[in-house]
Design a protein around this motif. Structure first.
Motif, mmCIF file in Angstrom:
data_model
loop_
_atom_site.group_PDB
_atom_site.id
_atom_site.type_symbol
_atom_site.label_atom_id
_atom_site.label_comp_id
_atom_site.label_asym_id
_atom_site.label_seq_id
_atom_site.Cartn_x
_atom_site.Cartn_y
_atom_site.Cartn_z
ATOM 1 N N THR A 137 0.930 -1.205 -0.152
ATOM 2 C CA THR A 137 0.031 -0.099 0.016
ATOM 3 C C THR A 137 0.984 1.148 -0.051
ATOM 4 N N LYS A 153 -3.331 4.007 -10.534
ATOM 5 C CA LYS A 153 -4.150 3.229 -9.644
ATOM 6 C C LYS A 153 -5.492 2.390 -10.213
ATOM 7 N N GLU A 157 -5.682 -1.557 -10.023
ATOM 8 C CA GLU A 157 -6.844 -2.270 -9.321
ATOM 9 C C GLU A 157 -7.788 -3.072 -10.419
ATOM 10 N N LYS A 165 -1.309 -1.133 -3.775
ATOM 11 C CA LYS A 165 -2.701 -0.316 -3.546
ATOM 12 C C LYS A 165 -2.577 1.140 -3.390
ATOM 13 N N LYS A 461 -0.094 -9.732 -2.287
ATOM 14 C CA LYS A 461 -1.205 -8.597 -2.230
ATOM 15 C C LYS A 461 -2.445 -9.331 -2.571
#
Length: 482
Positions: A137, A153, A157, A165, A461
């Motif tokens: 993160t 981002k 995702e 993240k 992750k």
């Protein structure tokens, strides 16, 4: 006119035989080592991120991207019947790092003598290197290309590219006099408010105030960020730490070394100069002085966090970090970027003040934590180069230990503390049942030797295990331009 990028041409050419979505999936899978629906990491040492002592010979069960169970390796408990079991004897698992001062840009090399300081978007290298280094993160500590950062981002995702993240910070909230041509200079408090409102609507999740904005501009930015339920940090110069705390700021970057409130004759809304302030801190400011302790107490009372960025600070000292520590990071840089970094680094050998500054900052951070302050960490891969995403985050851990924290305390600072600041400690930041399976597999024990944090073998992750070495190889020779 039909204009196709290379990837689009390839996708078009293979439409009849292979869907584009499948190509994207296979491109990502090139970096994945483990992706079983149910997975058990057996006989592993756990450093859970809470600051507790390591737990030996443990068993971590991962299902549905989360940690479903932790128990002694001798007891199989209710492990899924068809789980894939990995024998991790001799390995250490720690939580994925929560980097709180990261960037998706890097200084461009070959600046002419009278040229502008420019930073290139590291869209290819930075996300991969953060993940490869154990950062699962990351909050960007200011953006120069906010739309690019937001699209990165979203691509991560969507599973299109590998990366952590991201908490995307909006464009720098900077006042008149900035050194960076890529930054907008605020004209007044209304401009600050407008910028915050606009980028909050665009999807950024935090903000960062910078050197030259005024107290009124900072107050407007804070109020509008908070109205959107977002937090704001600051690397300040015109405004001192205590004043920023009184205005409602949530976080301050770098620590004592950028606080100008002690500078003799400091004028309101005026940055006295970076070099001048650093020289004053080195030569005259005592970290044990009552005024400094009062500032620490004030920050703690206002619940203002501090982000430790020791890795970038270290580059201001002579012959640091050790060159053997730099070899892996240097391979990721372009020839030009590496040459420029090493050239400037060599001039630091003539500096006598950097070491003093570094150790004063280390002392400040110890005393801030001892007073109850929330200390987080991030590598800040900027300055004149050399601090490379991922590698710099690992170096931060080593420097926190040099500063006097234990290894498990340093890991907590770089993981759970950042999660707490973000309000996500129920989801990430430590190894516990119910949390996301964001973890780093190390080929050594950092509690015995903190340098073992560099021995990253795999990074999980959301339960997917990424091959650290493969991620690094994919961008070797690109840092500084991509």
């Amino acid at each position: 006119m039909l204009i196709l990028q290379r990837g689009a041409v390839l996708c078009f050419a293979f439409t009849l035989s292979l869907p584009c979505a499948a190509q994207a999936k296979s491109a990502l899978s090139a970096y994945i080592r483990e992706n079983a629906p149910a997975l058990v990491l057996d006989h592993v040492r756990i450093i859970d991120g809470t600051g507790a002592a390591p737990q030996e010979d443990m068993r971590i069960v991962i299902t549905g991207g989360k940690i479903s169970a932790l128990h002694d390796a001798k007891s199989h408990g209710d492990d899924p019947a068809n789980a894939k079991v990995l024998d991790m004897t001799g390995k250490t698992v720690m939580p994925g790092l929560v980097g709180m001062h990261e960037h998706l840009f890097y200084p461009l090399p070959n600046r002419p003598a009278d040229g502008l300081g420019l930073y290139a978007e590291a869209a290819d290298s930075a996300p991969r290197l953060y993940l490869a280094g154990g950062v699962t993160t990351a909050r960007t500590g200011g953006s120069l290309e906010p739309y690019t950062d937001l699209e990165l981002k979203r691509a991560i995702e969507a599973g299109k590219i590998p990366g952590p993240k991201f908490d995307i910070t909006g464009p720098y909230l900077e006042g008149k006099g900035t050194f960076a041509i890529q930054m907008h200079q605020l004209s007044d408090p209304d401009d600050a408010a407008r910028l915050v409102d606009y980028w909050a609507a665009e999807g950024v999740t935090s903000f960062k105030a910078y050197n030259y904005l005024t107290a009124d501009e900072l107050k407007a930015a804070i109020d509008h960020a908070h109205a959107h339920g977002l937090k704001i940090t600051g690397h300040l110069c015109s405004v001192g730490f205590k004043q920023a705390a009184a205005l409602g700021i949530d976080n301050l970057e770098h620590g004592l070394v950028v606080d100008t409130e002690f500078f003799p004759g400091k004028k309101p809304d005026v940055c006295p100069g970076f070099r001048e302030n650093l020289n004053y801190i080195v030569q005259s400011l005592d970290v044990d002085a009552p005024a400094v302790h009062d500032m620490i107490s004030d920050l703690v009372a206002h619940h203002v966090a501090i982000t430790s960025t020791l890795a970038v600070m270290e580059t201001l000292t002579a012959n640091r970090p050790p060159m053997q520590r730099e070899s892996a990071a240097l391979k990721t840089m372009t020839v030009e970027a590496a040459k420029e970094y090493l050239t400037v680094r060599s001039t630091m050998a003539e500096q006598k003040t950097g070491e003093i500054l570094l150790h004063k900052e280390m002392q400040f951070e110890r005393e801030f934590v001892a007073s109850g302050g929330l200390l987080m960490a991030g590598c800040d891969p900027t300055s004149y180069g050399g601090v490379v995403p991922g590698f710099g985050d690992q170096r931060n851990l080593e420097l926190l230990v040099e500063a006097g924290f234990t290894a498990v305390e340093a890991i907590r600072i770089a993981s759970l503390n950042g999660a707490k600041y973000m309000g996500k400690d129920g989801e990430i930041g430590s190894i516990a049942p119910g949390k996301a399976a964001d973890m780093v597999v190390l080929g050594g024990n950092p509690a015995e030797k903190i340098e073992n944090v560099e021995k990253v073998e795999m990074v999980f992750k959301d339960g997917v295990g990424y091959d650290s070495a493969a991620l690094i190889r994919s961008v070797n020779g690109t840092v500084g331009i991509r």
